[in-house]
Design an enzyme around this catalytic site. Sequence first.
Site, short mmCIF file in Angstrom:
data_model
loop_
_atom_site.label_atom_id
_atom_site.label_comp_id
_atom_site.label_asym_id
_atom_site.label_seq_id
_atom_site.Cartn_x
_atom_site.Cartn_y
_atom_site.Cartn_z
N LYS A 105 1.85 12.96 -37.65
CA LYS A 105 3.09 13.64 -37.14
C LYS A 105 3.11 14.13 -36.16
CE LYS A 105 2.46 15.35 -42.16
NZ LYS A 105 2.24 17.02 -42.55
N GLY A 106 2.23 13.94 -34.86
CA GLY A 106 1.95 14.59 -33.38
C GLY A 106 3.48 14.51 -32.68
N GLU B 237 3.34 7.87 -28.62
CA GLU B 237 1.72 9.11 -28.96
C GLU B 237 1.80 10.47 -28.10
OE1 GLU B 237 -0.02 9.86 -30.96
OE2 GLU B 237 -1.76 7.98 -31.03
N ASP B 238 1.10 10.77 -28.94
CA ASP B 238 0.83 12.57 -28.35
C ASP B 238 0.17 12.91 -27.42
OD1 ASP B 238 -0.79 12.54 -30.82
OD2 ASP B 238 -0.54 14.68 -31.04
N ASP C 92 -6.85 9.95 -26.83
CA ASP C 92 -8.28 10.99 -26.66
C ASP C 92 -9.13 9.70 -25.91
OD1 ASP C 92 -9.63 12.75 -26.36
OD2 ASP C 92 -10.28 13.06 -28.60
N LYS D 270 -6.41 12.15 -22.47
CA LYS D 270 -8.01 13.15 -21.88
C LYS D 270 -8.56 11.75 -21.51
CE LYS D 270 -8.12 16.02 -25.28
NZ LYS D 270 -8.45 16.29 -26.58
N PHE E 233 -8.99 21.34 -26.75
CA PHE E 233 -8.70 20.84 -27.79
C PHE E 233 -7.12 21.41 -28.07
CE2 PHE E 233 -7.58 21.04 -32.49
CZ PHE E 233 -8.11 19.89 -32.81
N ASP F 287 -0.72 19.63 -34.04
CA ASP F 287 -1.33 20.26 -34.68
C ASP F 287 -3.17 21.03 -34.53
OD1 ASP F 287 -2.36 18.02 -35.61
OD2 ASP F 287 -2.92 19.20 -37.53
N ARG G 253 2.37 22.94 -34.85
CA ARG G 253 2.65 22.17 -33.97
C ARG G 253 4.52 22.77 -33.61
NH1 ARG G 253 1.53 17.80 -36.40
NH2 ARG G 253 0.01 17.75 -38.45
#
Length: 172
Positions: free
Chosen positions: A41-42, A97-98, A101, A129, A150, A157, A163
């Site tokens: 959902k990000g 993409e959000d 990582d 990151k 984080f 979220d 969010r």
Amino acid sequence: MPSDLKILIKHQDISKAVDRLAAEICKDYHGKNPLLIGILKGSFIFMADLVRKINTPLQVDFVRLSSYGSGTESSGKIKVISKLTEPVKDRHVIVVEDIIDTGLTTQYFVEYLKRKKPASVRLCALTEKPSRRKTKTKIDYLGFTVPDKFIVGYGIDWDEKYRYLPDICYIE
Ligand code: 5GP
């Protein structure tokens, strides 16, 4: 804003980055009718802001992926849990993409897409990151590099919370 959160990137700076990415995508995809695929959902807020700034015809789709296995870190064992609704074959696809990582989620999804024979696949990520990367997947359009914290907010979220926050924050 919740007291355990600190702002990392203000919404004004996110807006400027979205404008920049949209201009780059518009220049590269003018007349190509790209298909932007957001990973839920990000990415939902980022996608909504991005497409409204790309001044050339395009289409959108979304997928939901799940990482399975134990632990909080991406296991690299990913499943597509809600399928694409638009055909990908011969389309110019941009994955939105959000966070990249470790990169394992995106690497899996790009390989999944390539089996469907798109004309091209590129990756647009709001944040990365770099210190945590385990893959070489190239990010073609990148908003921000972020430290190994984080992050939440702007669609991202923590356990379905935060969010709605307009800024990108980190949890102390
Ligand atoms: P990767 O496979 O690249 O390690 O993981 C990507 C996914 O892990 C992201 O789409 C996101 O769901 C989750 N993730 C990684 N870092 C963070 C973070 O800082 N905050 C949040 N909320 N999710 C993260």
